[in-house]
Design a protein around this motif. Structure first.
Motif, short mmCIF file in Angstrom:
data_model
loop_
_atom_site.label_atom_id
_atom_site.label_comp_id
_atom_site.label_asym_id
_atom_site.label_seq_id
_atom_site.Cartn_x
_atom_site.Cartn_y
_atom_site.Cartn_z
N PHE A 88 0.86 -1.34 0.14
CA PHE A 88 -0.19 -0.04 0.22
C PHE A 88 1.04 1.16 0.28
O PHE A 88 0.67 2.51 -0.78
N THR A 89 1.97 1.23 0.83
CA THR A 89 2.61 2.20 0.67
C THR A 89 3.88 2.67 -0.26
O THR A 89 3.41 4.17 -0.82
N VAL A 90 3.96 1.44 -0.93
CA VAL A 90 4.69 1.47 -2.45
C VAL A 90 3.49 2.07 -3.45
O VAL A 90 4.32 3.38 -3.92
N LEU A 91 2.64 2.05 -3.11
CA LEU A 91 1.64 2.77 -4.58
C LEU A 91 1.67 3.50 -3.94
O LEU A 91 1.38 4.47 -5.39
N VAL A 92 1.20 4.17 -2.89
CA VAL A 92 0.58 5.31 -2.71
C VAL A 92 1.52 6.77 -2.62
O VAL A 92 1.80 7.91 -3.35
N LEU A 93 3.18 6.30 -2.80
CA LEU A 93 3.99 6.73 -2.08
C LEU A 93 4.90 7.08 -3.45
O LEU A 93 4.72 8.62 -4.81
N ALA A 94 4.37 5.61 -4.52
CA ALA A 94 4.89 6.24 -6.75
C ALA A 94 4.11 7.29 -6.87
O ALA A 94 4.55 8.63 -7.75
N PHE A 95 2.84 7.46 -6.31
CA PHE A 95 1.95 8.64 -6.40
C PHE A 95 1.81 9.58 -6.27
O PHE A 95 2.19 10.85 -6.78
#
Lengths: 456, 157
Positions: free
Chosen positions: A53-60
């Motif tokens: 979840f963190t990776v996804l949102v940080l990518a955004f």
């Protein structure tokens, strides 16, 4: 028209990062809470879930740093928190229904969240300037109308529980009205920027009430008929109300004439009354609104109300109530589920998150420098507000219950996708609005070529 | 795990939720303190005109204003300042035209001795007074019409 801007433009991406980490931490605490309360131990997959979840949102977040550095810093954290809380609640209801993580609705919702975030990021990369959307004004109108009426087609349309608002291709089903909503808002914004002068200035007064000309009434009549068609043929009061409400609100914002609101309300009430007389389905909703404990009818609203009463002020705690007793506890009735487990205090916090989200949308509209951006952001912000009102109003008996999804929380891929697209568009408009002006005007103004008069 | 742990986590979650909301509200304080509101004029473009200085008595006998009588900016007047009036599309001009057929620095109206004169500054489409194309140092009388692109200016008292 006036423009509000912050004196010192700052990107505030650092603030966004901090808030984002805060939001993810809250979601993980909630997830841990569910595991501890139901299984008496920390969920085994909390680390991979959290990291994913963190990776996804940080990518955004990184896409924002790259493509929209001046975008609003609180939109992304709020959307992340709401989406994450929705995921936790859906997972918690899966556990109560005896599904493991692999087979329940939560994993589908998780995949849709990932897809939606990726789509939103791609949109931000592709659309560098929201004003480019104006080139396709009538394409969007046509697309919106087609998507809205698509479920009426014989083979792909699906009727689920009396409402014909789904399409299914293979095993895959989708609710096209969610996407249609966004296209229609873009169309309205673009169309109203062109025509608002005619709509607001021309016309005569009848009984001291300014009325526009008959020809200017054309578009609002078409919108009214389209939303009535949805009401009649798809039996979906919620979508109908949402579309018509967005249109009336945007007309009001564009023209600053209160008469549109009055005309809109009268038309909507008339339409609803006719529908009430014609459809048994609709009469049942109204009966349940006035008397939810009516014997022999659906006890869904009653169960939701009792669930929220059970939650009280501070709630039973995640995993310790029985929200799964209500039908559709993870989609239409996710708000009563939260009301039961987080209590009034938690539910108020969730509603406030929506309020802040809408406020940021309207604020982006206020700060936008072009008329199209103003109307677009206002329309999108208002659509979230109206949808939240219709959903929460429905489950708390303020208005008759209609089937709309709770933005970001309800289980359902199309809704999630549409809401992340809305966030992407709002981020884009707010980025344009908060950019320092010097970069935009100054040297470019008046430097383009002078048009040459052809004498022959 | 014990009942106490669960209760602590459950209340902690609510506290965290509210802490999140308050931190967002803290971020948004900047909206209320330290913003400015710019009210734009009706055509959505801020037209900056120099503060109308009172011209010296001697000058006030002749024409005192340039009025836009045709074109998209009709209704705007510019005082004829002692330093002259630069007309064109560049933002540095005294009268900034929103006219695609005007050049960046199109024409200059200035005072020489007792009268007012107009110079064309090498514009693409030319400057006309009546039917006459302006070169340099063309005298202006009161009521003369200067045509620049689609814009027509009138010299007024």
């Amino acid at each position: 028209m006036s423009t509000v801007s912050t004196v010192t433009p700052r990107t505030r991406r650092g603030t966004e990062l901090v808030l984002l980490i805060f939001a993810i931490a809250i979601v993980l605490v909630a997830y841990a809470n569910v595991g501890i309360a139901i299984k008496n131990r920390l969920p085994a997959d909390i680390v991979p879930m959290g990291v994913g979840f963190t990776v996804l949102v940080l990518a955004f977040h990184l896409v924002l740093r790259w493509r929209a550095p001046y975008a609003d810093p609180v939109l992304l954290p709020i959307a992340t928190l709401l989406n994450g809380l929705g995921l936790v609640m859906i997972h918690r209801l899966d556990l109560a229904n005896g599904d493991t993580l692999g087979q329940g609705a939560a994993v589908r919702q998780l995949m849709w969240s990932a897809l939606s975030i990726v789509v939103a990021a791609v949109l931000l990369i592709v659309i560098k300037d929201h004003r480019r959307l104006r080139r396709y004004t009538f394409t969007f109108a046509l697309g919106g109308l087609v998507l809205l009426l698509l479920p009426l087609l014989p083979f792909i349309g699906r009727s689920v529980l009396g409402s014909r608002i789904w399409i299914g291709i293979g095993g895959f089903s989708f609710q096209p009205s969610e996407i249609s909503k966004i296209l229609v808002v873009i169309f309205f914004a673009s169309y109203l920027v062109q025509t608002r002068d005619a709509l607001s200035l021309v016309g005569r007064r009848i009984l001291g009430f300014p009325l526009p000309r008959a020809r200017d009434m054309g578009p609002i009549m078409i919108a009214w008929l389209a939303s009535l068609a949805v009401l009649v043929f798809e039996s979906d009061l919620g979508t109908s109300l949402l579309f018509f409400g967005i249109f009336v609100a945007m007309l009001y914002v564009a023209t600053e004439r209160r008469s549109w609101i009055a005309i809109g309300l009268i038309l909507f009430l008339a339409g609803s009354y006719i529908a009430y007389l014609l459809f048994a389905h609709f009469q049942e909703r109204v009966t349940l609104w006035i008397n939810p404990f009516h014997p022999g009818m659906s006890d869904q609203i009653a169960l939701g109300l009792m669930g929220m009463a059970n939650g009280g002020l501070f709630g039973t705690g995640l995993g310790q109530g029985h929200p799964e007793l209500t039908y559709f506890a993870n989609s239409d009735f996710i708000i009563p589920s939260f009301g039961e487990e987080l209590g009034l205090v938690g539910l108020t916090a969730i509603i406030l998150l929506y309020v802040l989200l809408v406020e940021r949308g309207l604020r982006a509209g206020l700060a936008a420098r072009d008329g199209f951006g103003k109307l677009l952001a206002t329309g999108l912000g208002f659509s979230i507000a109206l949808q939240v009102f219709v959903v929460i109003g429905g489950v708390t008996r303020v208005i008759p219950l209609t089937g709309l999804t709770t933005p970001f929380m309800s289980a359902g891929g199309s809704s999630l996708l549409a809401n992340w697209v809305i966030i992407a568009l709002l981020l884009r408009v707010s980025d344009q609005a908060r950019q320092p002006t010097i970069e935009q005007s100054g040297p470019t103004l008046g430097t383009d070529d002078t048009q040459v008069v052809k004498t022959r | 795990m014990s009942e106490l742990t669960i209760t602590a986590i459950r209340l902690g979650l609510l506290v965290l939720l509210w802490a999140f909301i308050f931190s967002i509200v803290g971020v948004l304080r900047g909206d209320i303190y330290g913003s400015r509101v710019v009210t734009r004029s009706r055509d959505g473009r801020s037209t900056r005109t120099e503060a109308p200085k009172r011209p010296p008595r001697a000058v006030r006998k002749g024409p005192t204003h340039l009025a836009v009588v045709d074109g998209s900016m009709r209704g705007i007047t510019v005082p004829l300042a002692e330093s002259g009036v630069l007309i064109g599309r560049n933002p540095e001009c005294t009268l900034v035209l929103s006219d695609d057929f005007a050049s960046g620095r199109h024409a200059r109206v200035y005072r020489d001795g007792d009268g007012w004169f107009v110079d064309d500054l090498g514009s693409t489409n030319g400057t006309f007074v009546g039917n006459q194309r302006v070169g340099e140092h063309l005298p202006l009388t009161e009521g003369a019409h200067i045509r620049i692109g689609r814009t027509v200016l009138e010299v007024r008292k």
